[in-house]
Enzyme design. Structure first.
Site, short mmCIF file in Angstrom:
data_model
loop_
_atom_site.label_atom_id
_atom_site.label_comp_id
_atom_site.label_asym_id
_atom_site.label_seq_id
_atom_site.Cartn_x
_atom_site.Cartn_y
_atom_site.Cartn_z
CD GLU A 1 -2.98 1.17 2.23
OE1 GLU A 1 -3.83 2.07 2.23
OE2 GLU A 1 -2.98 0.22 3.04
CE LYS B 1 -9.76 0.04 5.03
NZ LYS B 1 -9.15 -0.56 6.25
#
Length: 381
Positions: A188, A204
């Site tokens: 990420e 997410k």
């Protein structure tokens, strides 16, 4: 070659189209913060170093974020003896670029499996508490996390080389401080700053991989269409848009990509992309002060979610869900979200690894527990 006895940082994209790794060695000075009151002065030191033409590279622990928001002062905490600092950055004359495989020793060592430092029943109770806050209207979402232990053996550099091939992380690397190792396999991106353009890519939404290709492709397709996962992702996109608007040129915040599914060795992940043009005079350290920690690992609204996290999580997160990154004196920068990151003290055979997931009103504790454990499978070799 890397001297494992001295502080250094390696920033590494292990995906198939990866370029050279960044290496920072022989720091001229090390800037640290162990107390909440030391965090902002440390960031000011980084600003001064960048203005003087130095490179800076290091990390911020999740709890450093408490020191950047006055409303979180009641939950701010100092580091305990033996823990890594809240903030650790080296100041360097230059950066070197090299093939990471040429820098690293042969892959060796062993790790895993993860051992959660929370019982599943206690985990379910904590999820119930978080959902009660959601039902009461205090938050829309919270990222609940827990710590695990991982038995490790072998030289940390060789261990990193071994896990690197399994994780295929785009934003990984190594931080070697005076007495700790951080082996990061993060997929990420927190943010990049390139010629004044800020890019964030919050992650997410998760689905485990399947060994059978058709079932695996179907899992990715279902993740892309999953209304619950898309709602979680969109909440964080809106949070990042709001955070960026504090330091962006008016009207420049955009969302060029929503709900993109990326595939990793053990999981599929949903990401989105938010971009902005920085206001005149805004640099990477200002961006950190404005938006750290990343909203994908807090929840929304951000400050209230962080207060609730402090109430329900049994242990400090430390570097987990903080950020590791670098800034050039010219202004360009890149920071990850320090997930899938092993932390171990010098000579220790046990590393810590944090795991977590986003909780919303219709989350099921048993599903979230399994999701967290699936995220930790990458480490087992």
């Amino acid at each position: 070659m890397i001297d494992p006895a001295s502080p250094f940082l390696l920033f590494d994209d292990a995906r198939f189209s990866a370029g050279p790794a960044r290496m920072y060695m022989d720091p001229l000075e090390i800037v640290t913060a162990h107390e909440p009151g030391e965090v902002r002065p440390a960031l000011d030191q980084l600003r001064a170093a960048l203005a003087a033409g130095f490179h800076v590279a290091g990390y911020l622990a999740y709890e450093a974020g408490h020191a950047l928001e006055p409303r979180l002062a009641p939950v701010a905490r100092s580091t305990r003896e033996g823990e890594p600092p809240l903030l650790w950055f080296g100041l360097f004359r230059d950066v070197q670029f090299a093939d990471p495989k040429a820098l690293l020793p042969p892959a060796a060592g062993s790790a895993g499996p993860v051992r959660p430092l929370i019982e599943e029943d206690a985990y379910c109770d904590a999820i119930t508490q978080v959902k009660a806050h959601i039902a009461a209207g205090n938050i829309y979402q919270a990222n609940f996390t827990f710590q695990t232990e991982v038995d490790v053996s072998g030289d940390p550099l060789a261990l990193y080389a071994a896990i690197r091939e399994r994780a295929k992380a785009g934003h990984g690397g190594i931080v070697r401080t005076e007495d700790h190792w951080l082996l990061s396999f993060s997929p990420e991106l927190f943010f990049t700053l390139e010629k004044g353009r800020i890019t964030t890519r919050p992650m997410k939404g998760t689905a485990p991989r399947h060994p059978e290709p058709a079932a695996d492709a179907e899992a990715a397709r279902l993740l892309a269409a999953d209304e619950k996962q898309r709602a979680e992702n969109l909440m964080i996109v809106d949070l990042l848009r709001n955070d960026l608007s504090r330091i962006a040129r008016t009207g420049s915040v955009t969302v060029p990509h929503l709900f993109t599914v990326e595939t990793y060795p053990t999981v599929h992940q949903m990401t989105s992309t938010v971009t902005a043009e920085a206001e005149e005079g805004i640099g990477a350290v200002d961006i950190i002060e404005a938006i750290f920690p990343c909203g994908s690992i807090t929840g929304a609204p951000k400050i209230r979610a962080m207060e609730i996290i402090d109430q329900v999580e049994a242990r400090a997160r430390g570097v987990y869900t903080g950020s590791i990154g670098w800034v050039e004196p010219g202004g360009d920068a890149a920071f990850n979200v320090a997930i899938r990151t092993l932390s171990l003290a010098d000579g220790s055979g046990i590393a810590s690894l944090g795991l977590g997931s986003g909780i919303v009103t219709d989350s099921r504790a048993d599903d979230e527990w399994r999701e967290c454990l699936s995220k930790g499978r990458f480490v087992q070799i």
